[in-house]
Design a protein around this motif. Structure first.
Motif, PDB file in Angstrom:
ATOM      1  N   ALA A   1     -42.878  56.169  47.368  1.00  0.00           N
ATOM      2  CA  ALA A   1     -42.275  56.331  45.891  1.00  0.00           C
ATOM      3  C   ALA A   1     -42.049  55.058  45.480  1.00  0.00           C
ATOM      4  O   ALA A   1     -41.640  54.203  46.312  1.00  0.00           O
ATOM      5  N   PRO A   2     -41.571  54.970  44.113  1.00  0.00           N
ATOM      6  CA  PRO A   2     -41.264  53.541  43.508  1.00  0.00           C
ATOM      7  C   PRO A   2     -40.036  53.324  44.110  1.00  0.00           C
ATOM      8  O   PRO A   2     -39.197  53.967  44.304  1.00  0.00           O
ATOM      9  N   ILE A   3     -40.084  51.934  44.504  1.00  0.00           N
ATOM     10  CA  ILE A   3     -38.759  51.297  44.862  1.00  0.00           C
ATOM     11  C   ILE A   3     -37.795  50.860  43.748  1.00  0.00           C
ATOM     12  O   ILE A   3     -38.507  49.930  43.132  1.00  0.00           O
ATOM     13  N   LEU A   4     -36.541  51.043  44.014  1.00  0.00           N
ATOM     14  CA  LEU A   4     -35.655  50.508  42.879  1.00  0.00           C
ATOM     15  C   LEU A   4     -35.320  49.343  43.339  1.00  0.00           C
ATOM     16  O   LEU A   4     -34.377  48.993  44.221  1.00  0.00           O
ATOM     17  N   LEU A   5     -35.621  48.172  42.689  1.00  0.00           N
ATOM     18  CA  LEU A   5     -35.206  46.641  42.787  1.00  0.00           C
ATOM     19  C   LEU A   5     -33.942  46.542  42.250  1.00  0.00           C
ATOM     20  O   LEU A   5     -33.100  45.607  42.850  1.00  0.00           O
ATOM     21  N   ARG A   6     -33.781  47.040  41.094  1.00  0.00           N
ATOM     22  CA  ARG A   6     -32.528  46.581  40.361  1.00  0.00           C
ATOM     23  C   ARG A   6     -32.272  47.720  39.329  1.00  0.00           C
ATOM     24  O   ARG A   6     -32.970  48.178  38.693  1.00  0.00           O
TER      25      ARG A   6
ATOM     26  N   LEU B   1     -36.847  51.438  30.772  1.00  0.00           N
ATOM     27  CA  LEU B   1     -35.826  51.170  29.968  1.00  0.00           C
ATOM     28  C   LEU B   1     -34.981  52.608  29.759  1.00  0.00           C
ATOM     29  O   LEU B   1     -35.744  53.647  29.609  1.00  0.00           O
ATOM     30  N   GLN B   2     -33.896  52.697  29.938  1.00  0.00           N
ATOM     31  CA  GLN B   2     -33.163  53.860  30.137  1.00  0.00           C
ATOM     32  C   GLN B   2     -32.582  54.256  28.329  1.00  0.00           C
ATOM     33  O   GLN B   2     -32.369  53.155  27.554  1.00  0.00           O
ATOM     34  N   PRO B   3     -32.341  55.603  28.107  1.00  0.00           N
ATOM     35  CA  PRO B   3     -31.679  55.866  26.775  1.00  0.00           C
ATOM     36  C   PRO B   3     -30.584  55.302  26.235  1.00  0.00           C
ATOM     37  O   PRO B   3     -30.177  55.012  25.230  1.00  0.00           O
ATOM     38  N   ASP B   4     -29.578  54.829  27.518  1.00  0.00           N
ATOM     39  CA  ASP B   4     -28.385  54.273  27.125  1.00  0.00           C
ATOM     40  C   ASP B   4     -28.297  52.943  26.833  1.00  0.00           C
ATOM     41  O   ASP B   4     -27.448  52.006  26.652  1.00  0.00           O
ATOM     42  N   GLY B   5     -29.440  52.267  26.999  1.00  0.00           N
ATOM     43  CA  GLY B   5     -29.623  50.722  26.666  1.00  0.00           C
ATOM     44  C   GLY B   5     -29.806  49.918  28.106  1.00  0.00           C
ATOM     45  O   GLY B   5     -29.863  48.936  28.182  1.00  0.00           O
ATOM     46  N   GLY B   6     -29.757  50.509  29.160  1.00  0.00           N
ATOM     47  CA  GLY B   6     -29.757  49.908  30.503  1.00  0.00           C
ATOM     48  C   GLY B   6     -31.255  50.016  31.022  1.00  0.00           C
ATOM     49  O   GLY B   6     -32.172  50.323  30.296  1.00  0.00           O
ATOM     50  N   VAL B   7     -31.541  49.303  32.292  1.00  0.00           N
ATOM     51  CA  VAL B   7     -32.976  49.181  32.662  1.00  0.00           C
ATOM     52  C   VAL B   7     -32.990  49.356  34.122  1.00  0.00           C
ATOM     53  O   VAL B   7     -32.320  49.020  34.840  1.00  0.00           O
ATOM     54  N   ARG B   8     -34.035  49.839  34.605  1.00  0.00           N
ATOM     55  CA  ARG B   8     -34.259  49.995  36.035  1.00  0.00           C
ATOM     56  C   ARG B   8     -35.810  49.186  36.330  1.00  0.00           C
ATOM     57  O   ARG B   8     -36.779  49.369  35.613  1.00  0.00           O
ATOM     58  N   LEU B   9     -35.475  48.342  37.201  1.00  0.00           N
ATOM     59  CA  LEU B   9     -36.714  47.609  37.763  1.00  0.00           C
ATOM     60  C   LEU B   9     -37.300  48.402  38.886  1.00  0.00           C
ATOM     61  O   LEU B   9     -36.477  48.384  39.993  1.00  0.00           O
ATOM     62  N   LEU B  10     -38.623  48.747  38.614  1.00  0.00           N
ATOM     63  CA  LEU B  10     -39.276  49.520  40.054  1.00  0.00           C
ATOM     64  C   LEU B  10     -40.384  48.598  40.383  1.00  0.00           C
ATOM     65  O   LEU B  10     -41.157  47.844  39.868  1.00  0.00           O
ATOM     66  N   LEU B  11     -40.557  49.118  41.867  1.00  0.00           N
ATOM     67  CA  LEU B  11     -41.703  48.287  42.602  1.00  0.00           C
ATOM     68  C   LEU B  11     -42.567  49.270  43.092  1.00  0.00           C
ATOM     69  O   LEU B  11     -42.294  50.148  43.737  1.00  0.00           O
ATOM     70  N   ASN B  12     -43.727  49.255  42.680  1.00  0.00           N
ATOM     71  CA  ASN B  12     -44.791  50.224  43.453  1.00  0.00           C
ATOM     72  C   ASN B  12     -45.294  49.532  44.598  1.00  0.00           C
ATOM     73  O   ASN B  12     -46.265  48.599  44.216  1.00  0.00           O
TER      74      ASN B  12
END
Length: 337
Positions: free
Chosen positions: A326-331, A283-294
């Motif tokens: 490194a973690p993969i940014l899915l979305r 969860l990002q401070p601006d209200g967004g979200v990053r979905l990560l895959l290990n």
């Protein structure tokens, strides 16, 4: 004192596998659930229960064959791999000498050498390790059709495990050298062959097997879920470690894992059902979200795919080696449900 030391060196008296509830798809409430262990158990030792006690193993019926561990898609059921890995490693040839076969036999076969209660415990990580060590490995089974420990289809299961191993090892250019065969009269006198460096350890473990019946059960310790590294089962940790020699940077590795498309609605379902926390929502401070895959923590169970409400997740079978670093940014989204 000796028995206490041997108990720490060998888990051969541990016939009931460890169950880690957070890794179970039933406990994670994944869509479709999972009954692979219950369906595969040849002794009706596994029952599926209510949430909070989803998998129950009857120690009086469990023979320690390991078939449930072999089929578990998430590592929720597991045995300690280290003693068996060490046994194969101890039989490894020394540098500059001809390749020396290692062997593992089932306890009911009557063959000599290192043994397992049943070859149903053999998994791709073990075979991949033998491939990484350039150690030809022979798996010797007994009369599976009449065995009271395993099941008649154990040889066929081993063939499927070997096929999965070879898909994993293909990018390294060094397939595992594995032979699966039935016991022969000549196997009764097979001696344990080890390097000089491994001789003492092998002797100690052999002694441990002899007194296994008198050693109290010493199950693996519970997984400390507060340590992210411990959430990944030993099986998948060793699959990644044994990808040696290192595949070329441009060659894809067989490691089924999810991808997310633009129909994603940014809900938390995929992260909630992931049995190893390989998918996380940042969860990002601006209200967004990053979905990560290990990727290294993903077991390829695809609970996320089956549970995704808009069906925005798809499986990708192969990944470049850099994807493990490194973690993969899915979305990435600027809003959260």
């Amino acid at each position: 004192m000796l028995q206490g030391v041997l108990a720490r060196l060998d888990d051969s008296g541990n016939h009931v596998p460890r169950f880690t509830p957070p890794r179970c798809l039933l406990e994670r409430q994944a869509v479709g659930g999972c009954d692979a262990c219950h369906a595969a158990c040849p002794h009706d030792a596994i029952n599926v229960g209510m949430l909070g006690a989803s998998i129950q193993i009857d120690p009086d019926l469990c023979t320690g064959c390991g078939i449930c561990v072999q089929v578990c898609p998430t590592g929720a059921l597991e045995y300690n791999l280290l003693p068996t890995l060490q046994s194969v490693k101890d039989q490894q040839s020394q540098p500059g000498r001809p390749a020396q076969d290692a062997s593992l036999t089932c306890s009911q076969s009557g063959a000599g050498g290192p043994s397992l209660p049943c070859l149903g415990r053999v998994t791709p990580a073990l075979l991949s390790a033998a491939g990484a060590w350039n150690t030809p490995l022979t798996l010797i089974h007994g009369a599976c059709d009449t065995c009271a420990v395993g099941a008649p289809d154990v040889p066929a299961r081993l063939t499927r495990v070997l096929e999965e191993t070879q898909r994993l090892r293909a990018p390294t250019g060094h397939p595992a050298q594995v032979t699966v065969r039935a016991v022969t009269p000549d196997d009764a006198g097979r001696a344990l062959k080890v390097s000089r460096r491994g001789a003492f350890g092998a002797m100690f473990r052999a002694a441990g097997q002899q007194v296994a019946q008198s050693i109290p059960e010493s199950p693996l310790p519970f997984v400390d879920w507060s340590v992210p590294e411990d959430r990944t089962p030993q099986e998948w940790q060793w699959r990644a470690r044994t990808l040696k020699p290192a595949p070329p940077a441009g060659v894809g590795l067989h490691w089924p894992a999810p991808l997310v498309d633009d129909t994603c609605i940014d809900c938390p379902v995929c992260a909630n059902v992931c049995p190893t926390d390989a998918i996380t929502r940042d969860l990002q401070p601006d209200g967004g979200v990053r979905l990560l895959l290990n990727l290294a923590a993903c077991t390829g169970c695809m609970a996320c795919l089956r549970s995704c409400p808009p069906q925005a997740i798809h499986a990708q079978e192969a990944w470049l080696p850099a994807a493990f670093e490194a973690p993969i940014l899915l979305r990435e989204s600027d809003s959260v449900m």
